[in-house]
Structures are given as C-alpha cells and as structure tokens.
Design a protein around this motif. Sequence first.
Motif, short mmCIF file in Angstrom:
data_model
loop_
_atom_site.label_atom_id
_atom_site.label_comp_id
_atom_site.label_asym_id
_atom_site.label_seq_id
_atom_site.Cartn_x
_atom_site.Cartn_y
_atom_site.Cartn_z
N UNK A 20 0.85 -1.36 0.06
CA UNK A 20 0.06 -0.10 0.01
C UNK A 20 0.89 1.29 -0.13
N UNK A 21 1.86 1.26 0.80
CA UNK A 21 2.86 2.44 0.86
C UNK A 21 3.79 2.52 -0.56
N UNK A 22 4.09 1.31 -0.92
CA UNK A 22 4.81 1.22 -2.19
C UNK A 22 4.22 1.69 -3.37
N UNK A 23 2.83 1.47 -3.51
CA UNK A 23 2.19 2.01 -4.47
C UNK A 23 2.14 3.56 -4.89
N UNK A 24 2.33 4.47 -3.56
CA UNK A 24 2.37 5.62 -3.50
C UNK A 24 3.71 6.15 -4.15
N UNK A 25 5.04 5.25 -4.02
CA UNK A 25 6.29 5.44 -4.89
C UNK A 25 6.09 5.30 -6.21
N UNK A 26 5.32 4.00 -6.54
CA UNK A 26 5.60 3.90 -7.88
C UNK A 26 4.49 4.94 -8.71
N UNK A 27 3.43 5.30 -8.14
CA UNK A 27 2.41 6.43 -9.09
C UNK A 27 3.30 7.62 -8.98
N UNK A 28 4.21 8.33 -7.97
CA UNK A 28 4.62 9.43 -8.12
C UNK A 28 5.88 9.20 -8.99
N UNK A 29 6.44 8.22 -9.22
CA UNK A 29 7.70 7.97 -10.16
C UNK A 29 7.21 7.71 -11.52
N UNK A 30 6.04 6.97 -11.83
CA UNK A 30 5.61 6.88 -12.95
C UNK A 30 5.18 8.32 -13.71
#
Length: 309
Positions: A20-30
Amino acid sequence: MAFFLETVIGGLMAGMLYSLVAIGFVLIYKASGVFNFAQGAMVLFAALAMARFSAWYPLWFGFESLLLANLLAFLTAMVIMVVVAWLIERLALRHLVNQEGVTLLMATLGIAYFLDGLGQTLFGSDIYKIDVGMPKDPLMAFQGTFEGGLLVSQEDLVAAGISIVLVILLALFFQKTDTGRALRAVADDHQAAQSIGIPLNRIWVIVWSVAGFAALVAGVIWGSKLGVQFSLSLVALKALPVVILGGLTSIPGAIVGGLLIGVGEKVSEIYLGPLLGGGIEIWFAYVLALLFLLVRPQGLFGEKIIDRV
C-alpha cells in the motif's frame, strides 16, 4: 505445518501494508520520474492528522460518536494531504522540471524532513492512538483441518482487506477514468502528453494527492496497529525495497514485491533467527533489494532499459 501457515499468513498481511505504501512510490515515479523519499513522512503526517483530529473534534463540538469523529478526522486529513500535494507541486516540482534526477531526489528528502518537523510542530511528538474499531482479538480458523487450528489476527485480516479494496479501486481509477488514462499517458511520455493538451502540473497534483490518500490509509492502519509515533515513517520506508523488488514503474510489481518481502522476513525471522542471532526482520528486505539490484536492477516487473549506441 499449522505454525508455518500462521507465519506465512502474518507475512502476507504485513506485505499488503508494505504494498500500500509502495504504490505511492510507484504512482509518483511513473507520473513525474521522481523517486519520492517523502512517502514515509507522508504516511506519518497523515496518521498524525487523523489521530489528533479524531481526538480534537469531540472536544470542540461535544459529540460522543467515535464513528463520526473518525469520519470527520479522515476527511480532514485527506483535505490536508491534497493541500500538501498542491503546495509540493506549486513550491517545488514546478520549479524543478527537466532538472537532474539527483536534484529531484534531494527535493523529496527536503520535503520529508519538512513534513516530519511540521507534523511535530502542529500535532506534537507524543505517541497517539487511532481507534477505528478494528478487532484486536485473534481468530481461530481451520480447526477441523489442523490440530488446534490456525491463529490469525483479525486486525491483520481487516487491514489486508482494506488494502486489497484500495488496490482494486486504484486499478479501476487508472483503467476506466479519463483522469486515470491521462495519468498513464503522462507516465509513458511527458512531452507527448503535453503535446495533446494534458496539463502536466495538474496531473502532478492529482498523482501526489492519490499517493497522499494511499499514505493516509496506510497511516491509519499502521497507527491502529502500532500507535502513531515518529518511528512510523521508518516502518513506511520498508516500501523502498518493495518497489526495488517489484519494479519502479509497476503497480502489480509493488503488490507482488510487498507480499514476497512480508512473507520472506517473517519466515526468515522465525526459522533463521535462532541460528543467526535474530533481527533478520529488520534487514531482510534491504538485503534482498540489494541482491536484486545486482542481478535484476529493473525488478521483477520493471521495464528493462536498453541504451542503443
């Protein structure tokens, strides 16, 4: 066998929260190409806002309903995270377009420390609790299959269920809505997206807001389990090896990476801890991420970069 399954189930539950926290990383990076080191601080800041407003609202307005207090506090915290996202875009990202990656990285580190300090200034530095009614008692399951049954945490089950629902909602948002398709277009090619009229600045605000919402949900769940304290941001940073393992640009990778690390650290701690002296759960995820960086830097589901000369 029953004890092993209990360990695996506990690891899967923890892994869903990491995802759930990692999805935040991925969204912003993408969407922006920014590796957001502030995601852990966003989790802490959102959890602090939720915890304090859920305690303040009954004092300010005199009502006794815990459900109403939590609902108002959650909405307030979400509004705060949207405002934080807008300020980050307006004051930082807008002025760093086309800068080197290390510049953007340092900017997110600065944002992380700023949010940590601002959270302490606004909400205090004590340990706060979040009571959203999640069941605390363990549950005995499969008593007819295994002798004595399986001991499963109801709180972990509820947390995993919430995480799964949020992941599904995010997937539907990206696949079925115009805004979600615009976000995917920006992720594929910034300049091409701008050329067809997609406003990059507005997209960045949206994606940071969505990441803030994911951080809020993760913060509420972790805060309910562990209490809201400043070590929470360090727990949230366990998502860093998750995105390295799954791939920086892959939401399914964030989910699979979280599950693998959650199960791996629990099983290693239980079965290898007595042999190696314990503490494996602390460093397991980072060592695994290091191995992946050496063998498969793009992660399990990341896009392999090929330089043509």
